[in-house]
Design an enzyme around this catalytic site. Structure first.
Site, PDB file in Angstrom:
ATOM      1  N   ASP A   1      32.482 -12.915   0.218  1.00  0.00           N
ATOM      2  CA  ASP A   1      32.638 -13.865   0.792  1.00  0.00           C
ATOM      3  C   ASP A   1      32.522 -13.500   2.385  1.00  0.00           C
ATOM      4  O   ASP A   1      33.489 -13.776   3.047  1.00  0.00           O
ATOM      5  CB  ASP A   1      33.820 -14.874   0.401  1.00  0.00           C
ATOM      6  CG  ASP A   1      34.035 -14.929  -1.097  1.00  0.00           C
ATOM      7  OD1 ASP A   1      32.649 -15.322  -1.690  1.00  0.00           O
ATOM      8  OD2 ASP A   1      34.964 -15.091  -1.609  1.00  0.00           O
TER       9      ASP A   1
ATOM     10  N   GLU B   1      29.365 -24.826  -2.433  1.00  0.00           N
ATOM     11  CA  GLU B   1      30.405 -24.404  -1.737  1.00  0.00           C
ATOM     12  C   GLU B   1      30.169 -23.763  -0.571  1.00  0.00           C
ATOM     13  O   GLU B   1      28.824 -23.683  -0.243  1.00  0.00           O
ATOM     14  CB  GLU B   1      31.338 -23.258  -2.908  1.00  0.00           C
ATOM     15  CG  GLU B   1      30.281 -22.489  -3.480  1.00  0.00           C
ATOM     16  CD  GLU B   1      30.736 -21.359  -4.395  1.00  0.00           C
ATOM     17  OE1 GLU B   1      32.018 -21.254  -4.451  1.00  0.00           O
ATOM     18  OE2 GLU B   1      29.938 -20.726  -5.199  1.00  0.00           O
TER      19      GLU B   1
END
Length: 505
Positions: free
Chosen positions: A14, A181
């Protein structure tokens, strides 16, 4: 830009990147590990050096009771108005919080909770008039709606108090693939671009993009969406997604994103977890188009050695749900790291464990330790239900494998005195059924007569897919009884090309 991939190897998922002058800074998820949210610096977007961690004090994250896979999810790092801003979800803990710092090395603030932001993967963006927007993925983590996904949402906030200034509104949520997302919002030459991930963070992971005249939309999707995905390809880097755009030093564009390097006969197992990669971005008809992520050619490898002579531990060391400074000492026995046990083991949620991420497919870790006053060793850990250990103490050396509810132990007598323990990961090179797993993990000990191997274990059972983990392997030192003194830890790893993918038999 000459990309080096992975840009940050090992469990570094991420990624979020920001530019401050000629300097680039990167933050990654850390989940249940502390110190949390590692921070990196680069001048070229490919060579990164860890400069610290954003979470270094109790209370910044609420991890004491956080379940496995909770904790620090998907930070967004931005440089704005002379300050550094980091917004992150403390999943199953404090919720979404906003931290600030004058310098990226820290210290970072305790964090302001974002009231009215119920979801994950928050992003920060500012309009020209100073309005602050938080755009996020509307996955509900608690309450009666836990598990429900509301798509991509956005709300204006006061970044100093964390209070929402309006009711969250839905934005463009992708092309219909599962789990939209990781939104990031950018003002590029007067047009607002919304980059998201969709398809799930597994093999179907993808990057899609939309644009609008205003930060709050309405957004139109790119006709070529998803603009990046490795699904159903033979590319060595899979699961590519969760991208963040940034300008390159030469004025072009790049994307930092996560990916995985699966191994084995059917490329089904990823030992290292999700890693950070970089790729260049082209522009076509006003749309950003990331290039497919390429893996760099193998190099000579790299290492990490700590003789514990410094006043504080290197920022790369991490522990599980607790700060290692609470139960380790570098001064109690100079030149050693002394770990104080509390009776917990690697099966427990808060072991006395200090680890370093495995960053290469071929890796060797050794630790020199004195177990005169306790029991401890080395562990290759994914979580409390998936780990391989080699430990010494009480006149014995033992290897132990924990795979879900199955535990097996191998044991042999140990002569008194110092001992060297070793964990190696060796890629499987067979092309038949013997090559199903990614590697073999070997556990060995040397009390003066050379290394004796106690166990050779299949690496499939300590991989991200088997453990259903968002993290990756961490190899480190631990103590379960008394005190154990470590006077040297050495990691060396390198990568070699994976065998060519094979069709399913």
């Amino acid at each position: 830009m000459t990309a080096r991939n992975p840009a940050v190897p090992g469990f570094h998922p991420d990624p979020s990147v920001t530019r401050a002058g000629d300097d680039y800074y990167l933050a990654c998820s850390s989940f249940e590990y502390l110190p949390g949210i590692p921070l990196f610096h680069s001048r070229d977007l490919t060579h990164w050096r860890q400069i610290g961690n954003a979470v270094t004090r109790p209370g910044q994250l609420d991890l004491a009771g956080t379940p496995t896979l909770g904790g620090a999810w998907a930070p967004t790092l931005r440089h704005h108005d002379g300050r550094f801003w980091l917004v992150v979800t403390d999943a199953m803990g404090r919720g979404s919080i906003l931290l600030t710092a004058d310098r990226p090395e820290g210290p970072w603030s305790d964090g302001v909770p974002l009231h009215g932001v119920s979801g994950i993967d928050p992003d920060l963006a500012w309009d020209t008039d100073g309005t602050c927007y938080v755009t996020y993925s509307g996955l509900q983590l608690d309450g009666a709606d836990a598990g429900q996904h509301l798509g991509i949402l956005q709300v204006r906030i006061d970044p100093h108090t964390g209070h929402a200034l309006e009711t969250p509104r839905p934005l463009w949520s992708g092309t219909g693939l599962m789990f939209p997302e990781a939104p990031h919002l950018y003002d590029i030459d007067g047009t607002w671009y919304l980059v998201i991930a969709e398809g799930g963070t597994e093999r179907g992971h993808a990057v899609s993009v939309a644009r609008a005249d205003r930060p709050d939309g309405p957004f139109e999707g790119c006709p070529a969406n998803p603009v990046l995905s490795a699904r159903s390809t033979d590319r060595p880097v899979q699961n590519t997604g969760h991208g963040d755009l940034v300008r390159t030093p030469d004025g072009g564009w790049a994307m930092l994103l996560l990916g995985m390097r699966p191994r084995g006969l059917t490329r089904a197992f990823s030992a290292l977890g999700r890693e950070t990669f970089v790729t260049e971005v082209d522009w076509r008809d006003g749309w950003p188009v990331p290039r497919p992520v390429e893996q760099s050619a193998p190099d000579a490898g790299s290492g990490f050695v700590d003789d514990f002579d410094a006043a504080v531990l290197d920022p790369r060391w991490l522990s599980v749900r607790t700060l290692h400074t609470d139960w380790t000492s570098l001064t109690e026995r100079p030149g050693h790291l002394v770990v104080h046990a509390d009776g917990s083991t690697l099966d427990d949620p808060r072991p006395r464990f200090v680890g370093h991420r495995q960053q290469h497919h071929t890796a060797e870790v050794t630790a020199h330790l004195d177990t005169t006053h306790g029991t401890g060793g080395l562990s290759l850990r994914v979580d409390e239900s998936h780990h391989y250990d080699i430990e010494a103490g009480g006149g014995f050396v033992r290897a132990r494998a924990r795979i879900g509810g199955v535990v097996q132990t191998w044991e042999q007598p140990l002569a008194p005195g110092p001992v060297v323990l070793r964990v190696t990961a060796e890629p499987v090179t067979g092309t038949g059924f013997e090559g199903l797993g990614p590697d073999t993990v070997r556990l060995s000990a040397d009390s003066g007569d050379g290394f004796a191997e106690l166990a050779a274990l299949d690496g499939r059972y300590v991989s991200a897919e088997t453990a259903a983990s968002f993290t990756g392997r961490v190899i480190g030192m631990y103590a379960t009884e008394g005190t154990v003194a470590f006077d040297r830890f050495a990691y060396h790893g390198h990568d070699r090309p994976a065998p060519a993918p094979q069709e399913n038999p």
